[in-house]
Scaffold this motif. Structure first.
Motif, PDB file in Angstrom:
ATOM      1  N   ASN A  17       0.818  -1.220   0.000  1.00 28.11           N
ATOM      2  CA  ASN A  17       0.000   0.000   0.000  1.00 28.11           C
ATOM      3  C   ASN A  17       0.851   1.269   0.000  1.00 28.11           C
ATOM      4  O   ASN A  17       0.312   2.373   0.009  1.00 28.11           O
ATOM      5  N   ASP A  18       2.180   1.137  -0.052  1.00 30.55           N
ATOM      6  CA  ASP A  18       3.086   2.277  -0.177  1.00 30.55           C
ATOM      7  C   ASP A  18       3.365   2.642  -1.637  1.00 30.55           C
ATOM      8  O   ASP A  18       4.057   3.621  -1.911  1.00 30.55           O
ATOM      9  N   VAL A  19       2.827   1.868  -2.563  1.00 26.12           N
ATOM     10  CA  VAL A  19       3.138   2.052  -3.984  1.00 26.12           C
ATOM     11  C   VAL A  19       2.829   3.468  -4.459  1.00 26.12           C
ATOM     12  O   VAL A  19       3.652   4.096  -5.127  1.00 26.12           O
ATOM     13  N   ASP A  20       1.667   3.999  -4.124  1.00 26.72           N
ATOM     14  CA  ASP A  20       1.289   5.330  -4.607  1.00 26.72           C
ATOM     15  C   ASP A  20       2.235   6.410  -4.093  1.00 26.72           C
ATOM     16  O   ASP A  20       2.607   7.318  -4.828  1.00 26.72           O
ATOM     17  N   VAL A  21       2.637   6.308  -2.841  1.00 30.90           N
ATOM     18  CA  VAL A  21       3.561   7.287  -2.257  1.00 30.90           C
ATOM     19  C   VAL A  21       4.923   7.202  -2.944  1.00 30.90           C
ATOM     20  O   VAL A  21       5.511   8.216  -3.318  1.00 30.90           O
ATOM     21  N   ILE A  22       5.428   5.981  -3.115  1.00 25.76           N
ATOM     22  CA  ILE A  22       6.735   5.798  -3.758  1.00 25.76           C
ATOM     23  C   ILE A  22       6.682   6.266  -5.210  1.00 25.76           C
ATOM     24  O   ILE A  22       7.597   6.940  -5.693  1.00 25.76           O
ATOM     25  N   PHE A  23       5.617   5.924  -5.911  1.00 29.07           N
ATOM     26  CA  PHE A  23       5.449   6.366  -7.302  1.00 29.07           C
ATOM     27  C   PHE A  23       5.485   7.888  -7.374  1.00 29.07           C
ATOM     28  O   PHE A  23       6.142   8.466  -8.241  1.00 29.07           O
ATOM     29  N   ASP A  24       4.804   8.547  -6.451  1.00 25.07           N
ATOM     30  CA  ASP A  24       4.760  10.013  -6.436  1.00 25.07           C
ATOM     31  C   ASP A  24       6.145  10.616  -6.276  1.00 25.07           C
ATOM     32  O   ASP A  24       6.571  11.444  -7.071  1.00 25.07           O
ATOM     33  N   TYR A  25       6.886  10.207  -5.256  1.00 23.27           N
ATOM     34  CA  TYR A  25       8.182  10.873  -5.050  1.00 23.27           C
ATOM     35  C   TYR A  25       9.243  10.422  -6.042  1.00 23.27           C
ATOM     36  O   TYR A  25      10.115  11.207  -6.390  1.00 23.27           O
ATOM     37  N   ARG A  26       9.165   9.191  -6.527  1.00 23.77           N
ATOM     38  CA  ARG A  26      10.168   8.765  -7.513  1.00 23.77           C
ATOM     39  C   ARG A  26       9.990   9.473  -8.850  1.00 23.77           C
ATOM     40  O   ARG A  26      10.916   9.540  -9.641  1.00 23.77           O
ATOM     41  N   ASN A  27       8.809   9.987  -9.093  1.00 25.64           N
ATOM     42  CA  ASN A  27       8.546  10.699 -10.334  1.00 25.64           C
ATOM     43  C   ASN A  27       8.506  12.208 -10.130  1.00 25.64           C
ATOM     44  O   ASN A  27       8.075  12.947 -11.003  1.00 25.64           O
ATOM     45  N   ASN A  28       8.982  12.667  -9.009  1.00 26.44           N
ATOM     46  CA  ASN A  28       9.085  14.081  -8.714  1.00 26.44           C
ATOM     47  C   ASN A  28      10.510  14.528  -9.012  1.00 26.44           C
ATOM     48  O   ASN A  28      11.468  13.905  -8.556  1.00 26.44           O
ATOM     49  N   GLU A  29      10.650  15.600  -9.762  1.00 21.92           N
ATOM     50  CA  GLU A  29      11.974  16.062 -10.189  1.00 21.92           C
ATOM     51  C   GLU A  29      12.913  16.341  -9.019  1.00 21.92           C
ATOM     52  O   GLU A  29      14.110  16.046  -9.073  1.00 21.92           O
ATOM     53  N   ILE A  30      12.394  16.902  -7.938  1.00 25.78           N
ATOM     54  CA  ILE A  30      13.231  17.226  -6.779  1.00 25.78           C
ATOM     55  C   ILE A  30      13.815  15.960  -6.160  1.00 25.78           C
ATOM     56  O   ILE A  30      15.000  15.896  -5.847  1.00 25.78           O
ATOM     57  N   CYS A  31      12.987  14.935  -5.991  1.00 27.51           N
ATOM     58  CA  CYS A  31      13.450  13.685  -5.374  1.00 27.51           C
ATOM     59  C   CYS A  31      14.308  12.858  -6.327  1.00 27.51           C
ATOM     60  O   CYS A  31      15.275  12.238  -5.909  1.00 27.51           O
ATOM     61  N   ALA A  32      13.930  12.844  -7.591  1.00 30.39           N
ATOM     62  CA  ALA A  32      14.619  11.993  -8.562  1.00 30.39           C
ATOM     63  C   ALA A  32      15.988  12.529  -8.964  1.00 30.39           C
ATOM     64  O   ALA A  32      16.808  11.788  -9.499  1.00 30.39           O
ATOM     65  N   ARG A  33      16.247  13.784  -8.670  1.00 30.04           N
ATOM     66  CA  ARG A  33      17.481  14.435  -9.111  1.00 30.04           C
ATOM     67  C   ARG A  33      18.741  13.658  -8.732  1.00 30.04           C
ATOM     68  O   ARG A  33      19.683  13.563  -9.498  1.00 30.04           O
ATOM     69  N   TYR A  34      18.776  13.070  -7.537  1.00 32.12           N
ATOM     70  CA  TYR A  34      19.987  12.413  -7.058  1.00 32.12           C
ATOM     71  C   TYR A  34      19.860  10.889  -6.993  1.00 32.12           C
ATOM     72  O   TYR A  34      20.700  10.226  -6.402  1.00 32.12           O
ATOM     73  N   GLN A  35      18.834  10.361  -7.610  1.00 33.83           N
ATOM     74  CA  GLN A  35      18.642   8.912  -7.627  1.00 33.83           C
ATOM     75  C   GLN A  35      19.226   8.329  -8.908  1.00 33.83           C
ATOM     76  O   GLN A  35      19.072   8.902  -9.976  1.00 33.83           O
ATOM     77  N   ARG A  36      19.847   7.191  -8.774  1.00 37.05           N
ATOM     78  CA  ARG A  36      20.410   6.522  -9.947  1.00 37.05           C
ATOM     79  C   ARG A  36      19.727   5.182 -10.132  1.00 37.05           C
ATOM     80  O   ARG A  36      19.629   4.394  -9.196  1.00 37.05           O
ATOM     81  N   GLY A  37      19.250   4.925 -11.325  1.00 38.12           N
ATOM     82  CA  GLY A  37      18.703   3.620 -11.665  1.00 38.12           C
ATOM     83  C   GLY A  37      17.464   3.227 -10.881  1.00 38.12           C
ATOM     84  O   GLY A  37      17.215   2.048 -10.682  1.00 38.12           O
ATOM     85  N   GLN A  38      16.705   4.198 -10.428  1.00 37.01           N
ATOM     86  CA  GLN A  38      15.504   3.901  -9.663  1.00 37.01           C
ATOM     87  C   GLN A  38      14.352   3.556 -10.597  1.00 37.01           C
ATOM     88  O   GLN A  38      14.130   4.231 -11.592  1.00 37.01           O
ATOM     89  N   VAL A  39      13.616   2.503 -10.244  1.00 38.77           N
ATOM     90  CA  VAL A  39      12.417   2.136 -10.979  1.00 38.77           C
ATOM     91  C   VAL A  39      11.387   3.232 -10.743  1.00 38.77           C
ATOM     92  O   VAL A  39      11.151   3.630  -9.598  1.00 38.77           O
ATOM     93  N   LYS A  40      10.779   3.722 -11.833  1.00 39.50           N
ATOM     94  CA  LYS A  40       9.823   4.817 -11.696  1.00 39.50           C
ATOM     95  C   LYS A  40       8.418   4.452 -12.147  1.00 39.50           C
ATOM     96  O   LYS A  40       7.467   5.134 -11.774  1.00 39.50           O
ATOM     97  N   ASP A  41       8.284   3.397 -12.948  1.00 37.77           N
ATOM     98  CA  ASP A  41       6.951   3.050 -13.416  1.00 37.77           C
ATOM     99  C   ASP A  41       6.194   2.287 -12.328  1.00 37.77           C
ATOM    100  O   ASP A  41       6.783   1.611 -11.492  1.00 37.77           O
TER     101      ASP A  41
END
Length: 114
Positions: A17-41
């Motif tokens: 049930n954390d999927v929606d929260v993780i999807f939101d921040y992983r697809n946010n430019e601020i959070c994704a800026r320093y992530q490498r190879g993170q699954v986003k879909d």
């Protein structure tokens, strides 16, 4: 399941049930800026949670810590609070193990402790 509480936080294993929260921040430019190879879909995140269920991945007597906090909770001291209690917990579990955590050089807020 691991469960650790602080004054403001409840740390636990990730759940489906954390999927929606993780999807939101992983697809946010601020959070994704320093992530490498993170699954986003969405489907990839569902699969990732099913496979891992836990974020701390020990290997060869080393804890390698990586983390992302939702942009909704930046600059409030949550990372410091969570990492402090998590490392204390892990040190009690495995006092002889080493800890490694990396910070992206361009992430000046992490370097400044803010």
């Amino acid at each position: 399941m691991i469960s650790i509480d602080t004054k403001r936080l409840h740390l636990r294993n990730v759940l489906q049930n954390d999927v929606d929260v993780i999807f939101d921040y992983r697809n946010n430019e601020i959070c994704a800026r320093y992530q490498r190879g993170q699954v986003k879909d969405y489907e990839g995140i569902v699969s990732l949670i099913e496979r891992r269920r836990i974020v701390v991945m020990p290997k060869d007597h080393i804890f390698s810590l990586g983390y992302t906090f939702s942009y909704k909770y930046h600059r409030q001291g949550y990372a410091f609070e969570a990492l402090t209690v998590l490392t204390e917990h892990l040190h009690k579990m495995a006092p002889e193990w080493e800890f490694i955590s990396f910070t992206e050089c361009k992430n000046i807020f992490a370097h400044l402790g803010k």
